[in-house]
Design a protein around this motif. Structure first.
Motif, PDB file in Angstrom:
ATOM      1  N   ASP B 249      28.132  28.565  54.039  1.00 31.22           N
ATOM      2  CA  ASP B 249      29.334  28.092  53.349  1.00 31.22           C
ATOM      3  C   ASP B 249      29.566  28.817  52.024  1.00 31.22           C
ATOM      4  OD1 ASP B 249      30.004  26.409  55.350  1.00 31.22           O
ATOM      5  OD2 ASP B 249      29.407  24.562  54.351  1.00 31.22           O
ATOM      6  N   THR B 250      28.487  29.133  51.317  1.00 30.25           N
ATOM      7  CA  THR B 250      28.629  29.802  50.025  1.00 30.25           C
ATOM      8  C   THR B 250      29.326  31.155  50.198  1.00 30.25           C
ATOM      9  OG1 THR B 250      26.364  30.556  50.391  1.00 30.25           O
ATOM     10  CG2 THR B 250      26.663  28.763  48.817  1.00 30.25           C
ATOM     11  N   GLU B 252      30.968  32.176  52.900  1.00 23.59           N
ATOM     12  CA  GLU B 252      32.269  31.947  53.543  1.00 23.59           C
ATOM     13  C   GLU B 252      33.340  31.640  52.493  1.00 23.59           C
ATOM     14  OE1 GLU B 252      33.279  32.154  56.737  1.00 23.59           O
ATOM     15  OE2 GLU B 252      35.266  31.272  56.406  1.00 23.59           O
ATOM     16  N   LEU B 253      32.971  30.837  51.512  1.00 20.23           N
ATOM     17  CA  LEU B 253      33.918  30.487  50.447  1.00 20.23           C
ATOM     18  C   LEU B 253      34.356  31.749  49.696  1.00 20.23           C
ATOM     19  CD1 LEU B 253      35.427  28.608  48.516  1.00 20.23           C
ATOM     20  CD2 LEU B 253      33.260  28.154  47.354  1.00 20.23           C
ATOM     21  N   GLN B 256      36.633  33.816  51.837  1.00 19.59           N
ATOM     22  CA  GLN B 256      38.000  33.278  51.929  1.00 19.59           C
ATOM     23  C   GLN B 256      38.786  33.556  50.650  1.00 19.59           C
ATOM     24  OE1 GLN B 256      38.569  29.323  53.403  1.00 19.59           O
ATOM     25  NE2 GLN B 256      37.261  29.641  55.195  1.00 19.59           N
ATOM     26  N   LEU B 257      38.089  33.530  49.527  1.00 20.47           N
ATOM     27  CA  LEU B 257      38.773  33.841  48.266  1.00 20.47           C
ATOM     28  C   LEU B 257      39.195  35.310  48.241  1.00 20.47           C
ATOM     29  CD1 LEU B 257      36.548  31.779  45.805  1.00 20.47           C
ATOM     30  CD2 LEU B 257      38.940  31.332  46.381  1.00 20.47           C
ATOM     31  N   LEU B 269      24.600  34.035  47.727  1.00 21.95           N
ATOM     32  CA  LEU B 269      24.102  33.304  48.891  1.00 21.95           C
ATOM     33  C   LEU B 269      23.575  31.923  48.515  1.00 21.95           C
ATOM     34  CD1 LEU B 269      23.427  33.211  51.872  1.00 21.95           C
ATOM     35  CD2 LEU B 269      21.374  34.534  51.395  1.00 21.95           C
ATOM     36  N   SER B 270      22.757  31.834  47.500  1.00 24.30           N
ATOM     37  CA  SER B 270      22.181  30.536  47.123  1.00 24.30           C
ATOM     38  C   SER B 270      23.215  29.722  46.358  1.00 24.30           C
ATOM     39  CB  SER B 270      20.948  30.748  46.248  1.00 24.30           C
ATOM     40  OG  SER B 270      21.345  31.328  45.017  1.00 24.30           O
ATOM     41  N   ASP B 271      22.954  28.418  46.199  1.00 24.36           N
ATOM     42  CA  ASP B 271      23.858  27.545  45.430  1.00 24.36           C
ATOM     43  C   ASP B 271      24.097  28.138  44.041  1.00 24.36           C
ATOM     44  OD1 ASP B 271      23.416  25.958  47.583  1.00 24.36           O
ATOM     45  OD2 ASP B 271      22.548  24.269  46.484  1.00 24.36           O
ATOM     46  N   GLU B 272      22.986  28.526  43.399  1.00 25.82           N
ATOM     47  CA  GLU B 272      23.062  29.027  42.021  1.00 25.82           C
ATOM     48  C   GLU B 272      23.899  30.295  41.954  1.00 25.82           C
ATOM     49  OE1 GLU B 272      20.338  28.518  43.706  1.00 25.82           O
ATOM     50  OE2 GLU B 272      19.126  26.994  42.683  1.00 25.82           O
ATOM     51  N   CYS B 274      26.098  31.437  44.049  1.00 32.20           N
ATOM     52  CA  CYS B 274      27.499  31.221  44.392  1.00 32.20           C
ATOM     53  C   CYS B 274      28.235  30.601  43.201  1.00 32.20           C
ATOM     54  CB  CYS B 274      27.603  30.327  45.618  1.00 32.20           C
ATOM     55  SG  CYS B 274      29.291  30.042  46.154  1.00 32.20           S
ATOM     56  N   ALA B 275      27.604  29.610  42.565  1.00 35.72           N
ATOM     57  CA  ALA B 275      28.229  28.967  41.411  1.00 35.72           C
ATOM     58  C   ALA B 275      28.483  30.004  40.312  1.00 35.72           C
ATOM     59  CB  ALA B 275      27.342  27.833  40.890  1.00 35.72           C
ATOM     60  N   GLN B 276      27.521  30.913  40.134  1.00 37.55           N
ATOM     61  CA  GLN B 276      27.658  31.941  39.105  1.00 37.55           C
ATOM     62  C   GLN B 276      28.820  32.887  39.425  1.00 37.55           C
ATOM     63  OE1 GLN B 276      25.682  31.852  36.239  1.00 37.55           O
ATOM     64  NE2 GLN B 276      27.302  33.253  35.555  1.00 37.55           N
ATOM     65  N   LEU B 278      31.451  32.210  41.192  1.00 34.83           N
ATOM     66  CA  LEU B 278      32.715  31.487  40.999  1.00 34.83           C
ATOM     67  C   LEU B 278      33.019  31.336  39.504  1.00 34.83           C
ATOM     68  CD1 LEU B 278      32.318  28.677  43.699  1.00 34.83           C
ATOM     69  CD2 LEU B 278      33.662  30.783  43.869  1.00 34.83           C
ATOM     70  N   TYR B 279      31.966  31.070  38.738  1.00 34.08           N
ATOM     71  CA  TYR B 279      32.145  30.902  37.294  1.00 34.08           C
ATOM     72  C   TYR B 279      32.676  32.201  36.660  1.00 34.08           C
ATOM     73  CZ  TYR B 279      31.189  29.760  32.442  1.00 34.08           C
ATOM     74  OH  TYR B 279      31.318  29.527  31.109  1.00 34.08           O
TER      75      TYR B 279
END
Lengths: 287, 287
Positions: B249-250, B252-253, B256-257, B269-272, B274-276, B278-279
């Motif tokens: 999902d990370t 994929e998001l 899509q963007l 790939l990891s939560d961290e 991906c958040a970075q 996006l940030y």
């Protein structure tokens, strides 16, 4: 919304009075509404399987009631029988329960027991097979010639052929690969829509439930600490983690993103919602 | 690359006896793979991709229809070497209940070394060590059937470790477990690799598990279609979709963007991570 299936203060104790006594359900109040797609989430041992076995009268409550269309399913023999036919239950790994010579006969087993005539049985078998995308050629095969995914779908068709107004499935996607998961969920969705049937899916996959269910019921230690729409449920991320359930990956990513200082919607739980939230934050609007 | 612990050369396999038949379907269609000692390799693919068939070749449960498989230089088709091969490469399967034979955890773990004729003092040492390695020492005297799925699977892993293999091949060891059980098993696998230098081949269709490996091999239709570090493999979203696999999902998001016209890297790939990503995106676009 009209309730179809309710539990009132439902409790179940396994092996009462022995050293193995176990309170599997503690005064559970649950309402499932007509035409609703409900997800029941809990980890192994949380009581979710015990709960659903009460919903069609396979287990008898130690105390409390199960109501189908307002009638206690244990109030009369007829009421119990009605529950068995109207509430269809698909167990975990249902493919292990296929036993007939042909897929057709296996799917026909339930309708036959309902005392339907040949023509009606045939109609139901073919319709059920269509819902799970098994073609006529497969109906004449032995269940043991099918692939794992096909067997699973044949087993689900056997329950759909009884045309239950409530279809309950225990971990219907367990052990399947992503393509198999999508297919089964699509089949269940098709039945749900075509018949306005109530669907109750038991799962430990938050991601899967978040994508499909209208409403989630979280089970923990024989009780229901949270129930509501997915967005609402996932705001309890911390508690869910402590219950060993966790939240969808996208929700976790967005929590981190907020922790970094970005102002984004904290209740996002699917990729599409996340994409739209990011685009909105960038002022581009949804695509 | 240093000397491989397992090596396949143009490995081909068909479940039907194909010597005579032309054009019979190949389940494995020319696999060339070298597994380095001490590595953690995940093999990802959907049902029917050939990944489980490949796993069964890695310690001679299945023998090639064409090509070769070498374990520490030994040809798996060489019957005289079969015992040595099985000692070098241990297998863990999907269903923990099918792999546990004894009524007490430590006896179950001792089963294989007993059969290998290991002296009893040495067995004691190996059992204690194996249980410690999977974090199950305190359950040594427990009955396996009272353990959770994740615990049972760790006992099964300990049973393999007690044979002192150099490599463990795991064929979807978490497919039947709930999220907590899955996490326990994956943490155990990582620890065996990182803390004890055990070579691990993990067959899975869970992308989040595959993402934990050092190297990711993606299979489709009996062939290796992608091979590399998970971060690089998962960034190839179009190629994954072409073989009916989704990206996590990370990724994929982010993909899509990108489709929406934004400049987003695909290696979050990891939560961290991906958040970075996006940030950084939000901050850059605002600036």
């Amino acid at each position: 919304m009209e309730p179809i299936l309710e539990t009132r203060q439902l409790s179940h104790i396994y092996s009462p009075g022995t050293p193995f006594e176990h309170n599997a359900l503690r005064a559970v109040d649950l309402t499932a509404y007509r035409g609703e797609y409900l997800g029941v989430i809990g980890r192994t041992g949380s009581g979710k399987s015990t709960l659903i076995q009460h919903l069609n009268g396979l287990l008898k409550p130690t105390s409390g009631q199960v109501l189908l269309n307002g009638t206690d399913i244990w109030s009369s023999k007829e009421a119990t029988r009605a529950a068995r036919f109207q509430v269809g239950l698909v167990f975990q790994y249902p493919e292990y329960q296929l036993f007939e010579e042909t897929v057709y006969k296996d799917i026909a087993f339930g309708p036959k027991n309902m005392g339907l005539d040949e023509g009606e049985i045939d109609r139901r078998v073919r319709e059920a097979a269509a819902f799970v995308e098994l073609d006529d050629e497969i109906l004449e095969k032995s269940p043991f010639e099918l692939s794992g995914g096909q067997k699973r779908r044949a087993a689900i068709a056997g329950v759909i052929a009884m045309e239950p107004s409530v279809l309950i499935l225990d971990e219907p996607t367990a052990g399947l690969d992503p393509a198999g998961v999508e297919r089964i969920l699509g089949n269940i969705q098709a039945y749900h829509r075509a018949r306005n049937a109530t669907v109750i899916i038991v799962s430990h996959s938050m991601e899967e439930m978040a994508r499909t269910a209208d409403r989630l019921v979280v089970m923990h230690d024989g009780a229901i600490p949270f129930q509501g729409p997915p967005r609402e449920i996932f705001t309890h991320a911390q508690e869910l983690e402590e219950m060993g359930l966790g939240v969808p990956q996208i929700t976790r990513v967005f929590q981190r993103l907020r922790a970094l200082g970005a102002e984004v919607d904290p209740s996002v739980y699917t990729v599409a919602q996340a994409r739209d939230a990011i685009l909105a934050a960038l002022g581009k609007g949804a695509v | 690359m240093e000397k491989a612990i397992i090596q396949t050369e143009d490995l081909r396999f068909s479940y039907t006896d194909t010597d005579a038949q032309e054009g019979a379907p190949l389940v494995l269609d020319g696999i060339d793979l070298k597994i380095a000692p001490g590595s953690f390799v995940a093999v990802l693919g959907h049902n029917g991709s050939g990944k489980s068939t490949l796993a069964k070749h890695l310690n001679g449960i299945l023998l090639p229809s064409g090509g070769k498989v070498y374990v520490q230089g030994m040809d798996t088709a060489d019957e005289e070497k079969l015992l040595d091969i099985r000692r070098a490469v241990g297998m863990v399967f999907q269903n923990p209940d099918n792999q546990i034979v004894a009524n007490v955890v430590e006896e179950d773990v001792a089963f294989a070394p007993e059969n290998l004729g290991v002296p009893s003092a040495e067995i004691r040492r190996r059992v204690d060590e194996a249980l410690a390695m999977v974090g199950m020492s305190e359950y040594a005297a427990h009955a396996p059937h009272l353990l959770s799925g994740g615990q049972k699977q760790r006992v099964a892993i300990a049973g393999v470790i007690a044979m002192r293999p150099n490599c463990i091949v795991m064929d979807e060891p978490t497919a039947m477990l709930d999220p907590v059980g899955r996490r326990e098993v994956i943490e155990t696998v990582k620890s065996l690799n990182q803390n004890y230098g055990m070579t691990v081949v993990l067959i899975t269709h869970h992308m989040d598990e595959a993402a934990q490996a050092g190297r990711l091999v993606v299979m489709a239709q009996g062939r290796v279609v992608l091979d590399g570090p998970p971060r690089e493999v998962f960034a190839q979203v179009e190629r994954l979709k072409a073989v009916d696999l989704a990206a996590p999902d990370t990724v994929e998001l982010c993909w899509q963007l990108r489709q929406a016209g934004l400049e987003v890297p695909l290696d979050g790939l990891s939560d961290e991570a991906c958040a970075q990503v996006l940030y950084d995106l939000l901050r850059r676009q605002r600036a």
